[in-house]
Write a protein that holds these residues in place. Sequence first.
Motif, mmCIF file in Angstrom:
data_model
loop_
_atom_site.group_PDB
_atom_site.id
_atom_site.type_symbol
_atom_site.label_atom_id
_atom_site.label_comp_id
_atom_site.label_asym_id
_atom_site.label_seq_id
_atom_site.Cartn_x
_atom_site.Cartn_y
_atom_site.Cartn_z
ATOM 1 N N LEU A 86 0.910 -1.278 0.027
ATOM 2 C CA LEU A 86 -0.011 0.091 -0.093
ATOM 3 C C LEU A 86 0.953 1.285 -0.022
ATOM 4 N N LEU A 87 0.522 2.148 -1.056
ATOM 5 C CA LEU A 87 1.423 3.574 -1.075
ATOM 6 C C LEU A 87 0.354 4.431 -1.245
ATOM 7 N N TYR A 88 0.556 5.492 -0.612
ATOM 8 C CA TYR A 88 -0.071 6.994 -0.707
ATOM 9 C C TYR A 88 0.509 8.069 -0.321
ATOM 10 N N SER A 89 0.109 8.910 -0.904
ATOM 11 C CA SER A 89 0.614 10.552 -0.845
ATOM 12 C C SER A 89 -0.117 11.539 -0.853
ATOM 13 N N VAL A 90 -0.353 12.477 -0.110
ATOM 14 C CA VAL A 90 -1.447 13.343 -0.210
ATOM 15 C C VAL A 90 -0.404 14.675 -0.360
ATOM 16 N N ASP A 91 -0.787 15.823 -1.232
ATOM 17 C CA ASP A 91 -0.666 17.126 -1.182
ATOM 18 C C ASP A 91 -0.408 17.775 0.216
ATOM 19 N N PRO A 92 0.800 18.221 0.857
ATOM 20 C CA PRO A 92 0.736 18.924 2.028
ATOM 21 C C PRO A 92 -0.224 20.048 2.294
ATOM 22 N N LEU A 93 -0.934 20.740 1.306
ATOM 23 C CA LEU A 93 -1.925 21.535 1.507
ATOM 24 C C LEU A 93 -3.310 20.733 2.023
ATOM 25 N N HIS A 94 -3.187 19.582 1.915
ATOM 26 C CA HIS A 94 -4.444 18.776 2.252
ATOM 27 C C HIS A 94 -4.193 17.789 3.328
ATOM 28 N N TRP A 95 -3.102 17.813 3.883
ATOM 29 C CA TRP A 95 -2.952 17.018 5.083
ATOM 30 C C TRP A 95 -3.680 17.468 6.220
ATOM 31 N N ARG A 97 -6.652 16.059 6.868
ATOM 32 C CA ARG A 97 -8.087 15.747 6.626
ATOM 33 C C ARG A 97 -8.816 14.418 6.437
ATOM 34 N N GLY A 98 -7.707 13.318 6.427
ATOM 35 C CA GLY A 98 -8.445 12.076 6.517
ATOM 36 C C GLY A 98 -8.297 11.729 5.040
ATOM 37 N N LEU A 99 -7.793 12.479 3.930
ATOM 38 C CA LEU A 99 -7.682 11.734 2.641
ATOM 39 C C LEU A 99 -7.089 10.498 2.238
ATOM 40 N N ALA A 100 -6.097 10.658 2.939
ATOM 41 C CA ALA A 100 -5.179 9.188 2.751
ATOM 42 C C ALA A 100 -5.883 7.941 3.218
ATOM 43 N N SER A 101 -6.653 8.077 4.381
ATOM 44 C CA SER A 101 -7.339 7.025 4.966
ATOM 45 C C SER A 101 -8.424 6.696 3.882
ATOM 46 N N GLU A 102 -9.212 7.701 3.614
ATOM 47 C CA GLU A 102 -10.324 7.657 2.781
ATOM 48 C C GLU A 102 -10.046 6.822 1.308
ATOM 49 N N ALA A 103 -8.899 7.384 0.794
ATOM 50 C CA ALA A 103 -8.542 6.613 -0.587
ATOM 51 C C ALA A 103 -7.950 5.328 -0.459
ATOM 52 N N ALA A 104 -7.273 5.115 0.719
ATOM 53 C CA ALA A 104 -6.686 3.786 1.091
ATOM 54 C C ALA A 104 -7.875 2.823 1.203
ATOM 55 N N ASP A 121 8.545 4.492 7.810
ATOM 56 C CA ASP A 121 9.793 4.924 8.556
ATOM 57 C C ASP A 121 9.402 5.475 10.057
ATOM 58 N N ALA A 122 10.259 5.022 10.701
ATOM 59 C CA ALA A 122 10.230 5.732 12.405
ATOM 60 C C ALA A 122 9.844 7.129 12.067
ATOM 61 N N GLY A 123 8.955 7.807 12.838
ATOM 62 C CA GLY A 123 8.836 9.218 12.792
ATOM 63 C C GLY A 123 7.687 9.562 11.946
ATOM 64 N N ASN A 124 7.148 8.478 10.937
ATOM 65 C CA ASN A 124 5.909 8.925 10.133
ATOM 66 C C ASN A 124 4.702 8.654 11.017
ATOM 67 N N VAL A 125 4.362 9.287 12.031
ATOM 68 C CA VAL A 125 3.460 8.594 12.743
ATOM 69 C C VAL A 125 1.995 8.848 12.088
ATOM 70 N N THR A 126 1.917 9.758 11.164
ATOM 71 C CA THR A 126 0.454 9.707 10.465
ATOM 72 C C THR A 126 0.165 8.408 9.549
ATOM 73 N N SER A 127 1.325 8.063 8.818
ATOM 74 C CA SER A 127 1.192 6.896 8.113
ATOM 75 C C SER A 127 1.097 5.782 9.052
ATOM 76 N N GLU A 128 1.701 5.697 10.255
ATOM 77 C CA GLU A 128 1.227 4.562 11.181
ATOM 78 C C GLU A 128 -0.029 4.493 11.482
ATOM 79 N N ARG A 129 -0.779 5.656 12.004
ATOM 80 C CA ARG A 129 -2.117 5.837 12.132
ATOM 81 C C ARG A 129 -2.841 5.449 10.948
ATOM 82 N N VAL A 130 -2.695 5.765 9.767
ATOM 83 C CA VAL A 130 -3.406 5.247 8.663
ATOM 84 C C VAL A 130 -3.499 3.811 8.598
#
Length: 157
Positions: A86-95, A97-104, A121-130
């Motif tokens: 699973l891969l995802y990236s969201v434009d920082p202007l839209h961080w 908002r839950g868009l990565a979770s919705e898309a995934a 990667d360690a430190g990527n807490v947002t991706s861990e949460r997703v």
Amino acid sequence: MLKGTRLVLRPIAGEDAAWLLTHWSRPEVRRFLFDDETVSAELVAEILDESDDDFARHGYGLWLLLEGDAAVGVCGLRAMDDGAELLYSVDPLHWGRGLASEAARAVLDHVGPIEVVAETDAGNVTSERVATALGLRLESERPGPNGVLKRFVRPGS
């Protein structure tokens, strides 16, 4: 095409190459997705080709995230020997908002019960949460290019 609550997801295509290069070249985006390596037009072309191949062979690949007519990110799966990543990236202007979770979620619902892996990667807490919000479980931790790399897995059935 896939649909979320706010997003429409369509397979990435050659016409998206310039947008993808700009998006993936942003330092905030490439930091974790590309281990902070420079993203080239050649790499974008390779990713487009790999995604086309994955769609042809497996029925999944990478989708462009559209909110209205605006591209806001990318989400999808890349075929691996033991399932799909699973891969995802969201434009920082839209961080935030839950868009990565919705898309995934839309992508996972589309592919059904196959084994899916997400590495953060360690430190990527947002991706861990997703990953955990999607039901993926922490399987292992190992050294990676930028410190500890965490592997989350959703078993197939």
